[in-house]
Design a protein around this motif. Structure first.
Motif, mmCIF file in Angstrom:
data_model
loop_
_atom_site.group_PDB
_atom_site.id
_atom_site.type_symbol
_atom_site.label_atom_id
_atom_site.label_comp_id
_atom_site.label_asym_id
_atom_site.label_seq_id
_atom_site.Cartn_x
_atom_site.Cartn_y
_atom_site.Cartn_z
ATOM 1 N N CYS A 19 -7.145 2.611 -14.176
ATOM 2 C CA CYS A 19 -6.700 3.317 -12.965
ATOM 3 C C CYS A 19 -7.779 3.307 -11.888
ATOM 4 C CB CYS A 19 -6.324 4.755 -13.315
ATOM 5 S SG CYS A 19 -4.787 4.919 -14.251
ATOM 6 N N VAL A 20 -9.027 3.538 -12.292
ATOM 7 C CA VAL A 20 -10.123 3.520 -11.326
ATOM 8 C C VAL A 20 -10.255 2.148 -10.675
ATOM 9 C CG1 VAL A 20 -12.640 3.677 -11.082
ATOM 10 C CG2 VAL A 20 -11.415 5.379 -12.443
ATOM 11 N N LEU A 21 -10.215 1.099 -11.468
ATOM 12 C CA LEU A 21 -10.339 -0.254 -10.925
ATOM 13 C C LEU A 21 -9.154 -0.601 -10.030
ATOM 14 C CD1 LEU A 21 -11.699 -2.168 -14.063
ATOM 15 C CD2 LEU A 21 -12.983 -1.432 -12.042
ATOM 16 N N ALA A 22 -7.949 -0.160 -10.404
ATOM 17 C CA ALA A 22 -6.775 -0.429 -9.574
ATOM 18 C C ALA A 22 -6.876 0.296 -8.238
ATOM 19 C CB ALA A 22 -5.507 -0.006 -10.313
ATOM 20 N N LEU A 23 -7.327 1.559 -8.251
ATOM 21 C CA LEU A 23 -7.491 2.313 -7.014
ATOM 22 C C LEU A 23 -8.555 1.681 -6.119
ATOM 23 C CD1 LEU A 23 -7.283 5.945 -8.430
ATOM 24 C CD2 LEU A 23 -5.664 4.892 -6.834
ATOM 25 N N LEU A 24 -9.642 1.200 -6.717
ATOM 26 C CA LEU A 24 -10.696 0.555 -5.929
ATOM 27 C C LEU A 24 -10.201 -0.767 -5.340
ATOM 28 C CD1 LEU A 24 -13.844 1.269 -8.138
ATOM 29 C CD2 LEU A 24 -13.309 2.242 -5.890
ATOM 30 N N SER A 25 -9.385 -1.499 -6.077
ATOM 31 C CA SER A 25 -8.806 -2.733 -5.541
ATOM 32 C C SER A 25 -7.889 -2.409 -4.363
ATOM 33 C CB SER A 25 -8.023 -3.464 -6.636
ATOM 34 O OG SER A 25 -8.858 -3.808 -7.724
ATOM 35 N N PHE A 26 -7.109 -1.360 -4.510
ATOM 36 C CA PHE A 26 -6.257 -0.855 -3.448
ATOM 37 C C PHE A 26 -7.105 -0.521 -2.230
ATOM 38 C CE2 PHE A 26 -1.813 0.492 -3.373
ATOM 39 C CZ PHE A 26 -1.731 1.185 -2.168
ATOM 40 N N SER A 27 -8.239 0.129 -2.491
ATOM 41 C CA SER A 27 -9.131 0.549 -1.421
ATOM 42 C C SER A 27 -9.719 -0.638 -0.669
ATOM 43 C CB SER A 27 -10.263 1.418 -1.990
ATOM 44 O OG SER A 27 -11.200 1.727 -0.996
ATOM 45 N N VAL A 28 -10.173 -1.656 -1.391
ATOM 46 C CA VAL A 28 -10.758 -2.830 -0.738
ATOM 47 C C VAL A 28 -9.753 -3.455 0.228
ATOM 48 C CG1 VAL A 28 -11.576 -5.191 -1.122
ATOM 49 C CG2 VAL A 28 -12.405 -3.331 -2.569
ATOM 50 N N LEU A 29 -8.526 -3.574 -0.210
ATOM 51 C CA LEU A 29 -7.478 -4.161 0.636
ATOM 52 C C LEU A 29 -7.267 -3.339 1.903
ATOM 53 C CD1 LEU A 29 -5.125 -6.230 0.926
ATOM 54 C CD2 LEU A 29 -3.679 -4.556 -0.255
ATOM 55 N N MET A 30 -7.152 -2.013 1.761
ATOM 56 C CA MET A 30 -6.832 -1.175 2.909
ATOM 57 C C MET A 30 -8.040 -0.909 3.803
ATOM 58 S SD MET A 30 -3.679 -1.031 2.658
ATOM 59 C CE MET A 30 -3.595 -0.168 4.224
ATOM 60 N N VAL A 31 -9.227 -0.775 3.216
ATOM 61 C CA VAL A 31 -10.417 -0.594 4.048
ATOM 62 C C VAL A 31 -10.662 -1.836 4.904
ATOM 63 C CG1 VAL A 31 -12.941 -0.371 3.998
ATOM 64 C CG2 VAL A 31 -11.538 1.113 2.568
ATOM 65 N N TYR A 32 -10.453 -2.997 4.310
ATOM 66 C CA TYR A 32 -10.587 -4.235 5.090
ATOM 67 C C TYR A 32 -9.572 -4.269 6.235
ATOM 68 C CZ TYR A 32 -10.120 -9.133 6.402
ATOM 69 O OH TYR A 32 -10.037 -10.304 7.124
ATOM 70 N N SER A 33 -8.319 -3.935 5.925
ATOM 71 C CA SER A 33 -7.273 -3.987 6.932
ATOM 72 C C SER A 33 -7.515 -3.002 8.067
ATOM 73 C CB SER A 33 -5.908 -3.703 6.288
ATOM 74 O OG SER A 33 -4.890 -3.612 7.256
ATOM 75 N N THR A 34 -7.982 -1.794 7.728
ATOM 76 C CA THR A 34 -8.109 -0.739 8.730
ATOM 77 C C THR A 34 -9.443 -0.720 9.461
ATOM 78 O OG1 THR A 34 -8.820 0.783 6.988
ATOM 79 C CG2 THR A 34 -6.476 0.767 7.532
ATOM 80 N N SER A 35 -10.440 -1.413 8.946
ATOM 81 C CA SER A 35 -11.791 -1.288 9.531
ATOM 82 C C SER A 35 -12.203 -2.457 10.411
ATOM 83 C CB SER A 35 -12.825 -1.130 8.414
ATOM 84 O OG SER A 35 -12.946 -2.329 7.658
ATOM 85 N N ILE A 36 -11.505 -3.585 10.349
ATOM 86 C CA ILE A 36 -12.005 -4.769 11.062
ATOM 87 C C ILE A 36 -12.044 -4.553 12.576
ATOM 88 C CG2 ILE A 36 -11.504 -6.494 9.301
ATOM 89 C CD1 ILE A 36 -8.825 -6.991 10.576
ATOM 90 N N SER A 37 -11.038 -3.887 13.132
ATOM 91 C CA SER A 37 -11.029 -3.658 14.583
ATOM 92 C C SER A 37 -12.115 -2.677 14.986
ATOM 93 C CB SER A 37 -9.653 -3.134 15.024
ATOM 94 O OG SER A 37 -8.639 -4.066 14.741
#
Length: 397
Positions: A19-37
Motif C-alpha cells: 500500500c505504501v509503495l502504491a501510494l508513493l507511485s500515485f504520488s510521483v505521477l500526480m506531483v509531476y503532473s501538478t508541479s511542472i508549471s
C-alpha cells in the motif's frame, strides 16, 4: 538488534508495504503532473520539484526499512529520551535565528537547502511515550494523579508548543490520537469524559482567539461569501472536483493546477486527483488508504502485549486522521487546514515522518513471535502454539 532477535526477524508485511509503495507511485505521477508549471515559473526548471521528491522517497523508504529492523523492546527503552529530543527541537524551532518562518508560521529548520519540521518527530515520540507509560504502569491508570496526569502533562506541553508555531491542525490531531490511545489503553471512562468537558471549551477559545482561524471556519460553512478571499481556495478545489466528473480530464490535462488552485501539489493534491482522474481516482485512493489503515488495525489487534498494541494503534491513528482531514478539507466537508495527505502530498518532512510511523508498525510486525498471536497449528495441536507464544513473551519481557 541482537543476533538472537535477528533469527526471528520476519519479512515486512506485504500488504502494508504494498500500500505504501502504491501510494508513493500515485504520488510521483500526480506531483509531476501538478508541479511542472509551478516549477517552471518559480525556478525556471519544470523538473525541480519532482526531482526533489524523487530524492525524498528513497530516503524515507530507507528510514522505514531501518526502523523496521529495530526490536520492539528498544522503543520502550528509549521512549523518554526520544520524547525529550522532540520537545527540545520543538522549543528550538521557535527561537529566532534557528527556526524558519514560512507563510506566517515558524515550524521549520533549514538544513543544507532542505526544510525540516520537528513536529514530524514529535508525533511518533508522543505515541511511543503514551504506549510506554500505559504498557509499563497499567496499575496506575485507575488513579488520575498517578495515571492520566503524567501523560496529560506531556500532551499539554506538546499542544502549547504546537500552538506557539502556530499549528492548530497538528494540535487537534495529536489530541485525538492520545484520547484514542487512552481509551484503548484502559484509562477510566470517567477520567476521559471529564477531560473532554475541559478540552472542548479550551479548543473553542483557541479557535476564536485568532481571527484567521474563525475566518477559516466561516469560509468553510459558506465559501461563496468571500469568493476572492478566505473562500477562494475551497471554491477552486470544489471546481476541480466538479470538473473531473467520473473518469477525470486525464493525467496532465487539469486546469486548476495552472495557478488557479494554490498548494495544488501539497495540501490540495486530492483536488487535482479528482480533476484529472475523476471519481474513479478518488475512490481508488480511498480504497488503497483504507486497506493500509485496516491492515494496521489488524496488526494492532494481533498484539498480545499492551505496549506494541498501542504503538501500532497510535501510528495508524496519526496516518488515518491526517488522511481524513486532508481529503475532507479539500472536498469542503471539514474546515480548510494545511495538512498533507500521507504518502501522496509533496513534502519531505511529512514523508519522513510518515515513513517513521510505518517503520514503527513494521518493527512490531517483523518481531511478531514475542508480540503477536501465532496462527493455530493446522493439526489442532494448541499446546505447541501456546508454548511458543509464552516463550516469545519471556524473550521480550
Amino acid at each position: 538488534m541482537s543476533a538472537k532477535g535477528a533469527k526471528h526477524l520476519l519479512p515486512a508485511d506485504p500488504i502494508l508495504t504494498g500500500c505504501v509503495l502504491a501510494l508513493l507511485s500515485f504520488s510521483v505521477l500526480m506531483v509531476y503532473s501538478t508541479s511542472i508549471s509551478v516549477a517552471e515559473v518559480r525556478y525556471n526548471d519544470p523538473l525541480r520539484i519532482i526531482g526533489h521528491w524523487l530524492v525524498y522517497i528513497p530516503v524515507g523508504l530507507t528510514i522505514m526499512w531501518l526502523l523496521s529492523r529495530v526490536e520492539v523492546t528498544w522503543w520502550r527503552a528509549i521512549a523518554l529520551p526520544v520524547l525529550a529530543v522532540a520537545i527540545v527541537m520543538m522549543v528550538a524551532v521557535l527561537v529566532p535565528g534557528l527556526g524558519r518562518e514560512i507563510n506566517g508560521a515558524q515550524r521549520w529548520f533549514s538544513l543544507l537547502g532542505l526544510t525540516l519540521q520537528p513536529v514530524e518527530l514529535l508525533k511518533p515520540a508522543v505515541v511511543i511515550y503514551m504506549a510506554y507509560y500505559m504498557g509499563s504502569f497499567p496499575d496506575r491508570l485507575n488513579s488520575f494523579s498517578s495515571g492520566l496526569a503524567p501523560m496529560l502533562v506531556v500532551l499539554l506541553a506538546s499542544l502549547a508548543l504546537l500552538l506557539l508555531q502556530p499549528d492548530f491542525g497538528s494540535a487537534a490531531l495529536l489530541s485525538a490520537v492520545c484520547f484514542a490511545m487512552w481509551f484503548v489503553g484502559g484509562v477510566p471512562i470517567r477520567h476521559l469524559a471529564l477531560l473532554t468537558l475541559t478540552f472542548v471549551p479550551m479548543a473553542v477559545i483557541v479557535l476564536i482567539a485568532e481571527p484567521y482561524r474563525l475566518k477559516r471556519l466561516t469560509s468553510f460553512l459558506e465559501p461563496w461569501s468571500d469568493p476572492y478571499g478566505s473562500g477562494y481556495q475551497l471554491i477552486q478545489s470544489m471546481i476541480a472536483f466538479g470538473s473531473g466528473g467520473v473518469v477525470g480530464t486525464g493525467v496532465g490535462q487539469g486546469v486548476q493546477k495552472l495557478f488557479y488552485l494554490p498548494e495544488v501539489f501539497t495540501d490540495f493534491i486530492s483536488a487535482s486527483i479528482g480533476e484529472e482522474l475523476g471519481l474513479v481516482g478518488i475512490v481508488a485512493l480511498i480504497l488503497l488508504f483504507s486497506l493500509l489503515l485496516g491492515r494496521g488495525i489488524w496488526l494492532a489487534i494481533q498484539c498480545e502485549e499492551m505496549f506494541p498494541r498501542l504503538l501500532v494503534l497510535g501510528c495508524v491513528m496519526i496516518l488515518g486522521i491526517a488522511f481524513i482531514i486532508n481529503l475532507g478539507a479539500a472536498m469542503g466537508l471539514l474546515p480548510t487546514k494545511g495538512m498533507p495527505m500521507p504518502f501522496v502530498s509533496y513534502g519531505g518532512s511529512a514523508l519522513i515522518g510518515e515513513c517513521v510511523l510505518i517503520g514503527l508498525i513494521l518493527s512490531v510486525q517483523r518481531h511478531r513471535p514475542g508480540n503477536m498471536r501465532l496462527p493455530r497449528n493446522p493439526k489442532g495441536s494448541k499446546q505447541k502454539s501456546r508454548s511458543a507464544s509464552n516463550n516469545g513473551q519471556e524473550h521480550f519481557a
